[in-house]
Motif scaffolding. Structure first.
Motif, PDB file in Angstrom:
ATOM      1  N   LYS A  53       0.814  -1.217   0.000  1.00  9.72           N
ATOM      2  CA  LYS A  53       0.000   0.000   0.000  1.00  9.72           C
ATOM      3  C   LYS A  53       0.849   1.270   0.000  1.00  9.72           C
ATOM      4  CE  LYS A  53      -4.541  -1.161   1.802  1.00  9.72           C
ATOM      5  NZ  LYS A  53      -5.561  -0.856   2.826  1.00  9.72           N
ATOM      6  N   ILE A  54       2.066   1.184   0.501  1.00  7.04           N
ATOM      7  CA  ILE A  54       2.904   2.388   0.562  1.00  7.04           C
ATOM      8  C   ILE A  54       3.311   2.843  -0.838  1.00  7.04           C
ATOM      9  CG2 ILE A  54       5.100   3.310   1.377  1.00  7.04           C
ATOM     10  CD1 ILE A  54       4.727   1.640   3.907  1.00  7.04           C
ATOM     11  N   PHE A  57       0.228   4.087  -2.521  1.00 10.25           N
ATOM     12  CA  PHE A  57      -0.138   5.403  -1.993  1.00 10.25           C
ATOM     13  C   PHE A  57       0.602   6.506  -2.751  1.00 10.25           C
ATOM     14  CE2 PHE A  57       1.255   8.797   0.933  1.00 10.25           C
ATOM     15  CZ  PHE A  57       0.027   9.343   1.265  1.00 10.25           C
ATOM     16  N   GLY A 109      12.401   6.703   0.459  1.00  9.23           N
ATOM     17  CA  GLY A 109      11.515   5.645   0.936  1.00  9.23           C
ATOM     18  C   GLY A 109      12.264   4.408   1.399  1.00  9.23           C
ATOM     19  N   ALA A 113      11.996   3.311   5.485  1.00 10.64           N
ATOM     20  CA  ALA A 113      10.979   2.260   5.589  1.00 10.64           C
ATOM     21  C   ALA A 113      10.614   1.904   7.040  1.00 10.64           C
ATOM     22  CB  ALA A 113      11.428   1.019   4.828  1.00 10.64           C
ATOM     23  N   LEU A 116       8.251   4.535   8.338  1.00  9.88           N
ATOM     24  CA  LEU A 116       6.953   4.462   7.666  1.00  9.88           C
ATOM     25  C   LEU A 116       6.097   3.341   8.242  1.00  9.88           C
ATOM     26  CD1 LEU A 116       8.043   4.988   3.937  1.00  9.88           C
ATOM     27  CD2 LEU A 116       6.775   6.598   5.370  1.00  9.88           C
ATOM     28  N   LEU A 120       2.434   3.682   9.962  1.00  5.21           N
ATOM     29  CA  LEU A 120       1.249   3.205   9.248  1.00  5.21           C
ATOM     30  C   LEU A 120       0.681   1.907   9.802  1.00  5.21           C
ATOM     31  CD1 LEU A 120       2.449   4.015   5.622  1.00  5.21           C
ATOM     32  CD2 LEU A 120       0.848   5.317   7.028  1.00  5.21           C
ATOM     33  N   VAL A 136       8.720  -3.310   1.949  1.00  6.64           N
ATOM     34  CA  VAL A 136       8.633  -1.912   1.523  1.00  6.64           C
ATOM     35  C   VAL A 136       9.895  -1.509   0.769  1.00  6.64           C
ATOM     36  CG1 VAL A 136       8.580   0.479   2.346  1.00  6.64           C
ATOM     37  CG2 VAL A 136       7.023  -1.216   3.322  1.00  6.64           C
ATOM     38  N   TYR A 255      -5.413   4.749   4.564  1.00  5.61           N
ATOM     39  CA  TYR A 255      -4.422   4.323   5.544  1.00  5.61           C
ATOM     40  C   TYR A 255      -4.939   4.391   6.970  1.00  5.61           C
ATOM     41  CZ  TYR A 255      -0.611   3.458   2.402  1.00  5.61           C
ATOM     42  OH  TYR A 255       0.176   2.900   1.449  1.00  5.61           O
TER      43      TYR A 255
END
Length: 530
Positions: A53-54, A57, A109, A113, A116, A120, A136, A255
């Motif tokens: 989903k990251i 997103f 990213g 990670a 994040l 999340l 991720v 999210y």
């Protein structure tokens, strides 16, 4: 005659988009089928569902959604005015800017990670958290490729070449399906999801590549550059900022559901993901298809203000009626036939009947806001076509606030109050998100009606469609009682078409124009085939 021709082109564009989305979503469902077969509701399934989903997103944030609202209105208007040179300059500048931003995002990213994941999915810990972090980091390079793929979509849509850009995700899904088929059941589950993550990056590259030949054929004036001084380029950037935050707010809403689900029992995040895949099918086929085809058309409307507003109002009403015709039976099916649908798609291997019923409950919750969410997309497109990106942002922020507040109560508190299993908090999440979606839709419609005049679907038409959907479900439910649930695929192959045909016959008998339009198109296709 001119209006009829415009309607034909608009409907044709929506059908091409729907056809592309249908094929890509079907492949997505096939991917999910094999994913559930080999991973079920395990911790590895939770980890992959959260991790994927990251990048999705960020793709939606920087890609299709933002570009549709900020780039297409400017680019499509330039094409309508015949200024191909400037259109190519704008397209090249946007490409260069996106490529630069995407590269930075990928690097950042990968290194952030762990942060994040803690933000999340704070409910993840131990091995599940570590696996999610690895996933991720593996999937993040695909972000840049998917963002550039969305840029291709913006170019192709503006040239009214809808099919190739919306069918291209088939390539992304095929690579992951092949990986699942080759390695599923042969390696440990954590290793399997890592392999699928690598496959997702390869699939993203293939998704981009398949669009490039058509793009270069249509856009011959493309000039890559980071020169942001041109007025039209600045207009895209100016529009980009509020849309970026607006789409960000909408994505945050999704999210919020995942964040809350991570505090529930194991498998909750995976089940939420499975249900969302099914729920997105009608939203994509009808809401996104119609909104995406109408955005360049509404953006190309030129003339006096009154004429432009009249054209937007006409397109809105036609689009809203088509959305209602298709979405209302979809919502009814989620509530009444959700176990048949979920069983056919997911029930095998590691995924058993209990999981099917769980997904059914979450789908039923999704049905609450299905119509509001799809209609809201079209209203947002109408705002974007008028170069107003701030109004949808304000209402999206209200939606997220409601999603968080209502979702917390429905997911974490309500099951305790009712004395039911915490797993049903996932259904509470989708139901509360639906309520928030209705509030956002009402605000969007009220503001639009004040600006351009009254729009919307008459209540009588909505009631007719709901009655038709509920009556059409009776034969399908009868088949379920007669055949039982032992063979979900066989049941779905028979019951779902019966439901669809019954709904079409009832609405046709009630003289719903969209039913006649659908039958007419089917008739023309059959005549051509013969």
């Amino acid at each position: 005659m001119a209006a009829a021709e415009q309607r034909r082109k608009s409907t044709g564009g929506a059908l091409l988009i729907a056809a592309g989305i249908f094929l890509s979503r079907i492949m997505g469902l096939v991917r999910s089928h094999y994913f559930t077969r080999y991973l079920g509701t395990s911790d590895s399934a939770d980890a992959f569902s959260a991790a994927i989903k990251i990048p999705n997103f960020l793709q939606n944030l920087f890609g299709e959604g933002v570009l549709s609202a900020s780039f297409i209105p400017v680019y499509a208007r330039l094409l309508a005015e015949g200024d191909e040179e400037e259109a190519g300059r704008v397209a090249g500048a946007v490409f260069s800017l996106l490529a630069l931003v995407a590269t930075v995002l990928v690097v950042v990213g990968i290194f952030t990670a762990p942060v994040l994941i803690d933000l999340l999915t704070p409910g993840f810990s131990g091995d599940k958290r570590e696996l999610t972090i690895k996933l991720v980091q593996v999937t993040f390079p695909g972000v840049g490729l998917l963002v550039l793929s969305a840029w291709c979509l913006g170019i192709l849509n503006s040239h009214r070449r809808f099919f190739i850009s919306y069918v291209s995700p088939v390539a992304w899904n095929v690579v992951m399906i092949a990986t699942l088929l080759v390695f599923g059941g042969r390696v440990l589950q954590p290793n399997l999801v890592l392999l699928v993550a690598v496959a997702s990056v390869a699939g993203a590259a293939l998704q981009l590549v398949v669009q490039l030949p058509m793009l270069f054929k249509l856009e011959k004036k493309l000039r890559a550059s980071l020169d942001m001084r041109a007025a039209n380029v600045r207009s895209v950037i100016t529009n980009f900022v509020p849309v970026f935050f607006g789409r960000g707010v909408v994505q945050v809403s999704a999210y919020v559901d995942q964040w809350l689900a991570s505090f529930l029992i194991g498998g909750a995040v995976a089940v939420l993901s499975y249900a969302q895949i099914v729920a997105m099918l009608p939203i994509s086929l009808f809401g996104m298809a119609i909104a995406a085809s109408e955005l360049p058309a509404m953006s190309s409307a030129i003339g006096e203000t009154a004429d432009v507003e009249s054209e937007i109002r006409r397109r809105l009403d036609e689009g809203l009626r088509r959305i209602a015709f298709y979405i209302i039976p979809s919502a009814a099916a989620f509530v009444l036939l959700g176990d048949i649908i979920a069983g056919a798609l997911f029930q095998s291997g590691q995924f058993e009947r209990d999981g099917t019923v769980w997904v059914w409950g979450v789908l039923a919750g999704s049905a609450i806001g299905l119509l509001a969410g799809t209609m809201g997309r079209l209203y947002s497109s109408a705002w974007y076509a008028q170069r107003d990106t701030v109004t949808p942002l304000k209402f999206a922020m209200i939606r997220v606030a409601l999603t968080l507040g209502l979702g917390y109560v429905a997911a974490l508190l309500l099951p305790q109050w009712l004395g039911i299993s915490p797993k049903w908090g996932v259904a509470g999440l989708t139901a509360s998100a639906g309520i928030a979606g209705w509030v956002e839709f009402w605000l969007l419609r009220r503001a639009m009606n004040r600006k351009i005049g009254v729009t919307g679907v008459p209540l009588g038409r909505v009631a007719t469609l709901w009655i038709a959907a509920l009556v059409a479900a009776l034969p399908a439910l009868g088949l379920k009682l007669e055949m039982g649930i032992a063979r979900p695929v066989v049941l779905a192959v028979i019951a779902v078409p019966v439901y669809g045909v019954a709904y079409l016959l009832i609405t046709s008998g009630a003289r719903v124009p969209e039913a006649a339009e659908f039958l007419d198109r089917i008739s023309r296709v059959l005549r051509r085939a013969s």
